[in-house]
Design a protein around this motif. Structure first.
Motif, PDB file in Angstrom:
ATOM      1  N   GLU A 273       0.806  -1.098   0.106  1.00  0.00           N
ATOM      2  CA  GLU A 273       0.159  -0.111   0.006  1.00  0.00           C
ATOM      3  C   GLU A 273       0.914   1.294  -0.094  1.00  0.00           C
ATOM      4  O   GLU A 273       0.480   2.304  -0.596  1.00  0.00           O
TER       5      GLU A 273
ATOM      6  N   TYR B 181      -2.617  -9.855  -2.737  1.00  0.00           N
ATOM      7  CA  TYR B 181      -3.168  -8.870  -1.759  1.00  0.00           C
ATOM      8  C   TYR B 181      -4.502  -8.895  -1.354  1.00  0.00           C
ATOM      9  O   TYR B 181      -4.625  -8.777   0.024  1.00  0.00           O
ATOM     10  N   PRO B 182      -5.690  -9.130  -2.093  1.00  0.00           N
ATOM     11  CA  PRO B 182      -6.693  -9.356  -1.746  1.00  0.00           C
ATOM     12  C   PRO B 182      -6.947 -10.354  -0.417  1.00  0.00           C
ATOM     13  O   PRO B 182      -7.720 -10.223   0.503  1.00  0.00           O
TER      14      PRO B 182
ATOM     15  N   ARG C 162      -5.385  -9.234   2.793  1.00  0.00           N
ATOM     16  CA  ARG C 162      -6.242  -8.337   3.619  1.00  0.00           C
ATOM     17  C   ARG C 162      -7.418  -9.044   4.376  1.00  0.00           C
ATOM     18  O   ARG C 162      -7.726  -8.807   5.217  1.00  0.00           O
ATOM     19  N   ARG C 163      -7.935 -10.083   3.569  1.00  0.00           N
ATOM     20  CA  ARG C 163      -8.984 -10.858   4.223  1.00  0.00           C
ATOM     21  C   ARG C 163      -8.560 -11.746   5.345  1.00  0.00           C
ATOM     22  O   ARG C 163      -9.238 -11.639   6.395  1.00  0.00           O
TER      23      ARG C 163
ATOM     24  N   ASP D 187     -21.258   0.649   6.672  1.00  0.00           N
ATOM     25  CA  ASP D 187     -20.564  -0.608   6.064  1.00  0.00           C
ATOM     26  C   ASP D 187     -21.347  -1.002   4.784  1.00  0.00           C
ATOM     27  O   ASP D 187     -20.620  -1.404   3.882  1.00  0.00           O
TER      28      ASP D 187
ATOM     29  N   ALA E  23     -17.737  -4.001  -3.029  1.00  0.00           N
ATOM     30  CA  ALA E  23     -17.114  -5.296  -2.944  1.00  0.00           C
ATOM     31  C   ALA E  23     -16.095  -5.407  -1.687  1.00  0.00           C
ATOM     32  O   ALA E  23     -16.042  -6.536  -1.118  1.00  0.00           O
ATOM     33  N   GLN E  24     -15.280  -4.395  -1.461  1.00  0.00           N
ATOM     34  CA  GLN E  24     -14.237  -4.636  -0.607  1.00  0.00           C
ATOM     35  C   GLN E  24     -14.869  -4.505   0.945  1.00  0.00           C
ATOM     36  O   GLN E  24     -14.347  -5.068   2.112  1.00  0.00           O
TER      37      GLN E  24
ATOM     38  N   GLU F 251     -14.974  -7.849   3.092  1.00  0.00           N
ATOM     39  CA  GLU F 251     -13.684  -8.251   3.753  1.00  0.00           C
ATOM     40  C   GLU F 251     -14.040  -8.025   5.589  1.00  0.00           C
ATOM     41  O   GLU F 251     -13.328  -8.525   6.319  1.00  0.00           O
TER      42      GLU F 251
ATOM     43  N   ARG G 273     -19.673  -9.889   5.943  1.00  0.00           N
ATOM     44  CA  ARG G 273     -19.484 -11.257   4.824  1.00  0.00           C
ATOM     45  C   ARG G 273     -20.467 -12.232   5.501  1.00  0.00           C
ATOM     46  O   ARG G 273     -21.068 -13.093   4.863  1.00  0.00           O
TER      47      ARG G 273
END
Length: 287
Positions: free
Chosen positions: A14, A65-66, A69-70, A129, A254-255, A258, A263
């Protein structure tokens, strides 16, 4: 590989700079470089290419990366869950103004059924959120999970002449429409308004305001069935003409998936849809 490696990777990815990433993590630059090297060795992949100023991320880093993060988000959520005094699943939910109370209440009931430890903060409008909203209000970069489908119905004051007829009303000219010119549904309703002489009894800034105007006896409006069915001061009538429908559900980026709480709710509502609106409130129940 542990969370420390993944946090180091995320910081460098980042920041695109080893020095800045080390400052962000409050560790020395050599320590960060060693940590990244350990991760690359474990994955057998090169994640960053050093440049005179900063680093360049590789294709492998973009794939990682994704997922990183998750994994870090999940680890942090677990840490909060088992930390003393922090056993709640946190979520902020925005609610758009024209969502029926019955839909809000059903969503809240099911959300707490899915996550008994949910600590929910409700906000007005486009905040939080995720948002409980109609599909038309989703932004271009947002996703939508449909929960309810419902039709618009002709809504009349209880003492209106057309309220005394049969439930399915054949078209007759109406000269007291209440419209919502700024609402997303307005253009789709223009064809119905256009069949009348064009005399308008009033304008409303929202569907709920239009419902109040109908209840006060000012005129007739086309409104979603859920709003009408929970109001005792009006009468709903269906037409033989095609009328618009709307979908109510969750709007989210979409993010945002996370976030473990969102979720979990998303997965729950995918397999446990709310009861269809017509099964909860029989159509045109109030006369």
């Amino acid at each position: 590989m542990d969370i420390r490696h993944l946090k180091a990777f995320l910081a460098v990815f980042e920041e695109r700079n080893i020095t800045s990433a080390a400052q962000r993590l409050f560790i020395s630059q050599p320590t960060l470089s060693v940590t990244i090297k350990q991760l690359e060795q474990e994955l057998s992949a090169t994640l960053f290419i050093r440049q005179p100023r900063g680093v360049e991320v590789t294709k492998e880093a973009r794939v990682l990366y994704p997922q990183a993060r998750r994994m870090v988000a999940d680890a942090m959520a677990l840490s909060r869950l088992f930390r003393a005094g922090e056993s709640r699943a946190l979520l902020e939910l925005g609610v758009e103004g024209d969502i029926a109370d019955s839909h809000i209440e059903e969503f809240l009931r099911m959300a707490h059924q899915a996550l008994p430890n949910l600590l929910l903060t409700l906000k007005e409008g486009c905040q939080g959120d995720a948002r409980l909203a109609v599909e038309e209000l989703c932004c271009e970069d947002e996703l939508f999970l449909p929960l309810w489908d419902e039709s618009y119905v002709m809504t009349l004051p209880a003492d209106h002449p057309m309220a005394q007829g049969s439930q399915e009303q054949r078209w007759t000219p109406i000269d007291d429409w209440i419209t919502c010119p700024q609402h997303v549904s307005h253009q789709r309703l223009m064809a119905l308004y256009g069949r009348s002489p064009g005399v308008v009894a009033g304008h409303a800034g929202s569907l709920k305001q239009a419902l109040n105007m109908v209840s006060a006896g000012i005129g007739v409006a086309m409104l979603p069935q859920s709003l009408v069915s929970e109001h005792t001061g009006v009468v709903a009538r269906a037409w033989h003409l095609p009328t618009p429908a709307r979908r109510v559900g969750l709007c989210y980026a979409a993010q945002a998936l996370e976030l473990p709480t969102l979720r979990a709710l998303h997965e729950y509502f995918q397999t446990h849809r709310p009861v269809p609106f017509s099964d909860v409130f029989p159509p045109f129940a109030h006369a």
